[in-house]
Design an enzyme around this catalytic site. Sequence first.
Site, mmCIF file in Angstrom:
data_model
loop_
_atom_site.group_PDB
_atom_site.id
_atom_site.type_symbol
_atom_site.label_atom_id
_atom_site.label_comp_id
_atom_site.label_asym_id
_atom_site.label_seq_id
_atom_site.Cartn_x
_atom_site.Cartn_y
_atom_site.Cartn_z
ATOM 1 N N ASP A 269 0.834 -1.204 0.000
ATOM 2 C CA ASP A 269 0.000 0.000 0.000
ATOM 3 C C ASP A 269 0.869 1.255 0.000
ATOM 4 O O ASP A 269 1.999 1.238 0.501
ATOM 5 C CB ASP A 269 -0.905 -0.019 1.247
ATOM 6 N N ASN B 83 1.302 3.370 -2.898
ATOM 7 C CA ASN B 83 1.816 3.798 -4.210
ATOM 8 C C ASN B 83 1.287 5.171 -4.602
ATOM 9 O O ASN B 83 2.036 6.033 -5.065
ATOM 10 C CB ASN B 83 1.384 2.814 -5.306
ATOM 11 N N HIS C 199 2.529 3.274 -8.976
ATOM 12 C CA HIS C 199 2.409 1.843 -9.300
ATOM 13 C C HIS C 199 3.629 1.373 -10.093
ATOM 14 O O HIS C 199 4.136 0.277 -9.867
ATOM 15 C CB HIS C 199 1.120 1.586 -10.094
ATOM 16 N N ARG D 11 -11.752 1.785 -8.968
ATOM 17 C CA ARG D 11 -10.846 2.913 -9.256
ATOM 18 C C ARG D 11 -11.053 3.427 -10.681
ATOM 19 O O ARG D 11 -11.617 2.729 -11.522
ATOM 20 C CB ARG D 11 -9.401 2.466 -9.067
ATOM 21 N N LEU E 195 11.657 -20.018 -4.513
ATOM 22 C CA LEU E 195 10.625 -19.148 -3.949
ATOM 23 C C LEU E 195 9.330 -19.366 -4.711
ATOM 24 O O LEU E 195 9.330 -19.426 -5.941
ATOM 25 C CB LEU E 195 11.047 -17.668 -4.084
ATOM 26 N N ARG F 171 1.980 -4.925 6.105
ATOM 27 C CA ARG F 171 1.251 -3.930 5.318
ATOM 28 C C ARG F 171 2.058 -2.637 5.329
ATOM 29 O O ARG F 171 2.398 -2.114 6.400
ATOM 30 C CB ARG F 171 -0.144 -3.668 5.879
HETATM 31 C C1 FPP Z 1 -2.068 0.105 -3.272
HETATM 32 O O1 FPP Z 1 -1.589 1.416 -3.244
HETATM 33 C C2 FPP Z 1 -1.467 -0.596 -4.383
HETATM 34 C C3 FPP Z 1 -2.151 -1.137 -5.416
HETATM 35 C C4 FPP Z 1 -3.624 -1.091 -5.519
HETATM 36 C C5 FPP Z 1 -1.446 -1.778 -6.543
HETATM 37 C C6 FPP Z 1 -0.243 -2.596 -6.231
HETATM 38 C C7 FPP Z 1 0.494 -2.776 -7.479
HETATM 39 C C8 FPP Z 1 1.825 -2.714 -7.633
HETATM 40 C C9 FPP Z 1 2.778 -2.652 -6.527
HETATM 41 C C10 FPP Z 1 2.313 -2.676 -9.034
HETATM 42 C C11 FPP Z 1 3.152 -3.773 -9.484
HETATM 43 C C12 FPP Z 1 2.760 -5.124 -9.050
HETATM 44 C C13 FPP Z 1 3.213 -6.242 -9.630
HETATM 45 C C14 FPP Z 1 2.838 -7.541 -9.084
HETATM 46 C C15 FPP Z 1 4.078 -6.215 -10.803
HETATM 47 P P1 FPP Z 1 -2.618 2.608 -3.398
HETATM 48 O O2 FPP Z 1 -2.662 3.015 -4.826
HETATM 49 O O3 FPP Z 1 -3.925 2.240 -2.798
HETATM 50 O O4 FPP Z 1 -1.897 3.710 -2.566
HETATM 51 P P2 FPP Z 1 -2.567 4.853 -1.702
HETATM 52 O O5 FPP Z 1 -3.160 4.196 -0.498
HETATM 53 O O6 FPP Z 1 -1.405 5.716 -1.374
HETATM 54 O O7 FPP Z 1 -3.587 5.539 -2.576
#
Ligand code: FPP
Length: 245
Positions: free
Chosen positions: A21, A23, A38, A72, A132, A186
């Site tokens: 979480d 990104n 992301h 989203r 893994l 998390r």
């Molecule tokens: C949550 O952060 C993250 C996601 C919904 C997407 C996770 C995806 C990746 C890490 C991209 C790459 C993954 C792979 C497997 C290649 P958020 O966007 O909800 O963050 P926020 O809480 O700051 O808005």
Amino acid sequence: MIQSSLQNVDSRRLHVGIIMDGNGRWAQARGWPRVEGHRAGAGAVRRVVEAAPGMGIGVLTLYAFSSDNWRRPSREVETLMRLFRVYLRTETERCIANGVRIDMIGRRDRLSLRLCSAIEAAEAATIGGKTLHMRIAVDYSSREAILRAAARLNGAGEVTREAFSRELGDPNGRAVDVPDVDLLIRTGGEQRLSDFLLWESAYAELIFTKRMWPDFDASDLAGAVDEFYRRERRFGGLTESAKAL
Ligand code: FPP
């Protein structure tokens, strides 16, 4: 093909689940569009997958897209789906070389055909990986997975915890014995489970960190694993010293 992952992965090694979480906030703090977070998050996935086996981790389950994330904006969803596809295409060779087995958990019927083919190709190419077992959760909802497993077992007579766990670990028709989650991390500062591995995390140690996912690196993972080993897991029982009292 039916194949037990116990043949591939030493079950004594840890199962670590990560809710990746932060990104969006990471990108917004830099004045960038959320999707840049992301993209940077995919880099953190690479770092963690590379570092995990050296820390005694045998199974790594990453929460990449929850079934609620469909809400989203479509541009963000499309970028995420493309990132997953590109990740699978570009990382499969490296995963084969490093003995990483890739598995996708979650629904597939709402994913594009292109993404489904990329998933199937990556899974088939890496099925022999013994170092893994990386499981990527996409269009995943733990409560839905539990309901579907219960529906499949309906009429099966007495259902043990072990049989139910096996059924849950086999959402796409491949028998996979995945051990329960030992450590659930998390990132991003929130402290909730968000419908991730609810059954499998019954006795998991929980670690919440304020680090945003794109900044998460091998030293953060090592810190979480160290903290895990410092904790005392009693599984509802008592320590030897408490029993003596
Ligand atoms: C949550 O952060 C993250 C996601 C919904 C997407 C996770 C995806 C990746 C890490 C991209 C790459 C993954 C792979 C497997 C290649 P958020 O966007 O909800 O963050 P926020 O809480 O700051 O808005």
